[in-house]
Design a protein around this motif. Structure first.
Motif, PDB file in Angstrom:
ATOM      1  N   LYS A 171       3.870   3.858  -1.417  1.00 40.99           N
ATOM      2  CA  LYS A 171       2.953   4.272  -2.489  1.00 40.99           C
ATOM      3  C   LYS A 171       2.105   3.093  -2.962  1.00 40.99           C
ATOM      4  CE  LYS A 171       4.768   7.232  -5.672  1.00 40.99           C
ATOM      5  NZ  LYS A 171       5.850   7.805  -6.487  1.00 40.99           N
ATOM      6  N   ARG A 172       2.736   1.938  -3.051  1.00 47.37           N
ATOM      7  CA  ARG A 172       1.961   0.768  -3.494  1.00 47.37           C
ATOM      8  C   ARG A 172       0.871   0.439  -2.485  1.00 47.37           C
ATOM      9  NH1 ARG A 172       7.113  -1.004  -5.155  1.00 47.37           N
ATOM     10  NH2 ARG A 172       7.330  -2.526  -3.488  1.00 47.37           N
ATOM     11  N   GLU A 173       1.199   0.581  -1.224  1.00 47.86           N
ATOM     12  CA  GLU A 173       0.179   0.303  -0.210  1.00 47.86           C
ATOM     13  C   GLU A 173      -0.950   1.334  -0.297  1.00 47.86           C
ATOM     14  OE1 GLU A 173       1.209  -1.042   3.556  1.00 47.86           O
ATOM     15  OE2 GLU A 173      -0.703  -0.510   4.426  1.00 47.86           O
ATOM     16  N   ALA A 174      -0.559   2.588  -0.439  1.00 53.59           N
ATOM     17  CA  ALA A 174      -1.585   3.644  -0.558  1.00 53.59           C
ATOM     18  C   ALA A 174      -2.471   3.380  -1.768  1.00 53.59           C
ATOM     19  CB  ALA A 174      -0.910   5.002  -0.679  1.00 53.59           C
ATOM     20  N   LEU A 175      -1.838   2.973  -2.864  1.00 56.21           N
ATOM     21  CA  LEU A 175      -2.593   2.699  -4.089  1.00 56.21           C
ATOM     22  C   LEU A 175      -3.647   1.622  -3.831  1.00 56.21           C
ATOM     23  CD1 LEU A 175      -2.868   2.991  -7.223  1.00 56.21           C
ATOM     24  CD2 LEU A 175      -1.203   1.158  -7.420  1.00 56.21           C
ATOM     25  N   ARG A 176      -3.219   0.547  -3.183  1.00 51.12           N
ATOM     26  CA  ARG A 176      -4.164  -0.542  -2.936  1.00 51.12           C
ATOM     27  C   ARG A 176      -5.312  -0.078  -2.050  1.00 51.12           C
ATOM     28  NH1 ARG A 176       0.660  -3.367  -2.131  1.00 51.12           N
ATOM     29  NH2 ARG A 176       0.313  -3.503   0.103  1.00 51.12           N
ATOM     30  N   GLN A 177      -4.985   0.746  -1.086  1.00 50.67           N
ATOM     31  CA  GLN A 177      -6.047   1.214  -0.192  1.00 50.67           C
ATOM     32  C   GLN A 177      -7.060   2.080  -0.931  1.00 50.67           C
ATOM     33  OE1 GLN A 177      -5.170   2.788   3.591  1.00 50.67           O
ATOM     34  NE2 GLN A 177      -3.382   1.494   3.855  1.00 50.67           N
ATOM     35  N   VAL A 178      -6.553   2.947  -1.770  1.00 50.39           N
ATOM     36  CA  VAL A 178      -7.507   3.819  -2.473  1.00 50.39           C
ATOM     37  C   VAL A 178      -8.351   2.983  -3.430  1.00 50.39           C
ATOM     38  CG1 VAL A 178      -7.822   5.911  -3.823  1.00 50.39           C
ATOM     39  CG2 VAL A 178      -5.877   5.731  -2.329  1.00 50.39           C
ATOM     40  N   ILE A 179      -7.710   2.047  -4.108  1.00 50.99           N
ATOM     41  CA  ILE A 179      -8.471   1.195  -5.037  1.00 50.99           C
ATOM     42  C   ILE A 179      -9.592   0.503  -4.264  1.00 50.99           C
ATOM     43  CG2 ILE A 179      -8.371  -0.911  -6.436  1.00 50.99           C
ATOM     44  CD1 ILE A 179      -5.512  -0.062  -7.259  1.00 50.99           C
ATOM     45  N   SER A 180      -9.243   0.013  -3.093  1.00 50.00           N
ATOM     46  CA  SER A 180     -10.228  -0.695  -2.286  1.00 50.00           C
ATOM     47  C   SER A 180     -11.330   0.255  -1.809  1.00 50.00           C
ATOM     48  CB  SER A 180      -9.498  -1.334  -1.108  1.00 50.00           C
ATOM     49  OG  SER A 180     -10.410  -1.643  -0.090  1.00 50.00           O
ATOM     50  N   GLN A 181     -10.919   1.393  -1.275  1.00 47.83           N
ATOM     51  CA  GLN A 181     -11.910   2.302  -0.701  1.00 47.83           C
ATOM     52  C   GLN A 181     -12.800   2.948  -1.758  1.00 47.83           C
ATOM     53  OE1 GLN A 181     -10.428   4.944   2.263  1.00 47.83           O
ATOM     54  NE2 GLN A 181      -9.738   3.255   3.513  1.00 47.83           N
TER      55      GLN A 181
END
Ligand code: AMP
Length: 455
Positions: free
Chosen positions: A239-249
């Motif tokens: 989830k933390r990885e997904a969060l970072r990706q969405v924040i970035s994208q």
């Protein structure tokens, strides 16, 4: 109908115009003339509808005549959280700038002596959380029988937080001859019972269906593959990885990130910091000055990502909040409405992303039932082209970031390696159950998804 048609004074109209408002919102149109006439109000309105101004504006005019006596506040506003109370106080400053009004804020986490001294001088408006108000009352700090207007704001939240006995006690201390303004985002039976007990022939104003989400919020649900129910650590990492990706994208400028537990607020915040994001926390264990300082920095764009708990973030009013993330699916469906309602306010648009796994199904069902809307699913974690709006954001990556501060690592490859080393490998793309939404975000496949599971 304009503000000038509502019966407000020149002073208040000038302050409203200074605030940049041109037209009253529906709750303001419904409530303001009735409050000025002295009627009780039963307002079914969620935050973001302009409900605070619907009671502060007419109260300022009513209070313009008459004077406060020492320790005998003339009006009382009960709020479920310190933040909401502080915001209402700010509203009185903004809209009451051409009036001479005195006010006191009685909330936990700040010095009781100072609050008591403010009361000594006599206040027109007392804004309080129920517990602290009763503490001070029991110490003989004030008399409540001169209160002419009582506002109970966010009554359903008071119920959730277990404050109703305190509220009932406070109401029993007030003069029966008073005006009562009662607001709640939802009207469950217990709240209706209280409204019936506290209000006399109220004007009922409902500005939106209970528990509806604002049309200005584009909601997304990101399903995280989770084949091993017992591996919660692995799920949290994914989830933390997904969060970072969405924040970035998404090119996030500023965002609130909600966690269900305080412990996770700290973990998510530390993880974001470790990955170079500008984040801070907001939770109920922080002292009031620390909370206020954090909020001020967030509002001033010095902090971009605020990881928070429900209680701390309740009612936060942040101009132009672009994104809300639910790191966890809220257990109470109504919290979902309150969380995402921090964005898409006052005509602006916002985006929300909820991270979920299959185990959250019953909570997601409850959310979709009360909102009456199906949240758009986003595929994440495989190399299919995403079919949803997040696809648009791939284009954004080629443009300069809207706010570098929110962003952590600048290249996608940094995301690929993020946490991959420590990530357990239950999330192999080939391990997804049939029927589980296939997860994919752009053509990026996180490294940990490619690893072959150890048996
Ligand atoms: P509330 O529902 O009281 O939390 O208010 C939500 C937001 O709407 C706040 O940021 C207010 O400043 C803003 N607001 C209140 N009334 C108006 C209005 N008539 N026009 C535009 N914005 C408003």
């Amino acid at each position: 109908m304009s503000f000038a048609d509502l019966g407000l004074s020149e002073e208040v109209l000038r302050a409203v115009s200074d605030a940049g408002y041109t037209d009253p919102t529906p709750i303001q149109k419904g409530a303001i003339p009735n409050v000025l006439m002295g009627r009780d109000i039963l307002g079914c309105a969620q935050t973001g509808t302009g409900k605070t101004a619907s009671f502060t504006l007419p109260m300022i005019d009513i209070l313009a005549s008459g004077r406060a006596r020492a320790r005998m506040p003339r009006t009382l506003i009960l709020e479920p959280t310190r933040e909401l109370a502080a915001q209402v106080a700010e509203n009185f400053d903004t809209y009451g700038k051409y009036n001479k009004l005195t006010k006191a804020l009685i909330i936990g986490g700040t010095s009781m002596d100072e609050q008591s001294r403010a009361l000594d001088k006599g206040v027109d408006v007392l804004i309080a959380t129920p517990g602290r108000l009763l503490d001070l009352y029991n110490r003989g700090g004030m008399l409540l029988n001169d209160v002419k207007i009582l506002v109970i704001d966010e009554a359903d939240r008071m119920l959730d937080m277990g404050f109703i006995p305190d509220v009932e006690k406070i109401v029993s201390l007030l003069n029966k001859i008073r005006q009562t303004l009662f607001f709640s985002a939802t009207m469950p039976p217990e709240i209706k019972r209280l409204a019936d007990a506290f209000l006399i022939n109220p004007r009922e104003i409902t500005v939106s269906r209970p528990a509806t989400t604002s049309k200005n919020i584009e909601q997304h649900l990101i399903m995280i593959p989770h084949t091993n129910r017992r591996d919660l650590i692995g799920l949290q990492k994914a989830k933390r990885e997904a969060l970072r990706q969405v924040i970035s994208q998404e090119g996030v400028k500023n965002a609130l990130i909600f966690c269900n537990r305080k412990r996770d607020v700290d973990i998510v915040h530390k993880s974001l910091q470790k990955h170079g994001y500008n984040s801070a926390t907001l939770h109920g264990d922080m002292s009031q000055p620390a909370r206020m300082e954090t909020m001020a920095k967030f509002k001033a764009d010095e902090i971009s990502l605020l990881v928070c708990s429900d209680v701390a973030a309740r009612g936060l009013d942040i101009d132009d909040l672009g994104h809300v993330f639910n790191f966890d699916v809220p257990i109470h469906a109504e919290d979902y409405v309150h969380r995402i309602g921090r964005t898409g306010r006052a005509g602006k648009t916002g985006r929300s992303f909820t991270l979920a796994s299959r185990e959250d199904k019953k909570f997601l069902d409850a959310i979709e039932e009360i909102t009456g809307e199906k949240i758009r699913r986003i595929e994440f974690g495989n190399d299919r082209q995403p079919k949803t709006s997040i696809n648009r954001d791939k284009k954004r990556k080629t443009r300069p970031s809207r706010d570098k501060a929110a962003r952590g690592p600048s290249s996608q490859s940094e995301y690929n390696s993020a946490e991959a080393e420590n990530c357990p490998n239950q999330h192999g793309a080939g391990k997804q159950d049939k029927g589980e939404p296939v997860i994919g975000m752009g053509d990026h496949v996180p490294a940990f998804l490619k690893r072959v599971p150890k048996v």
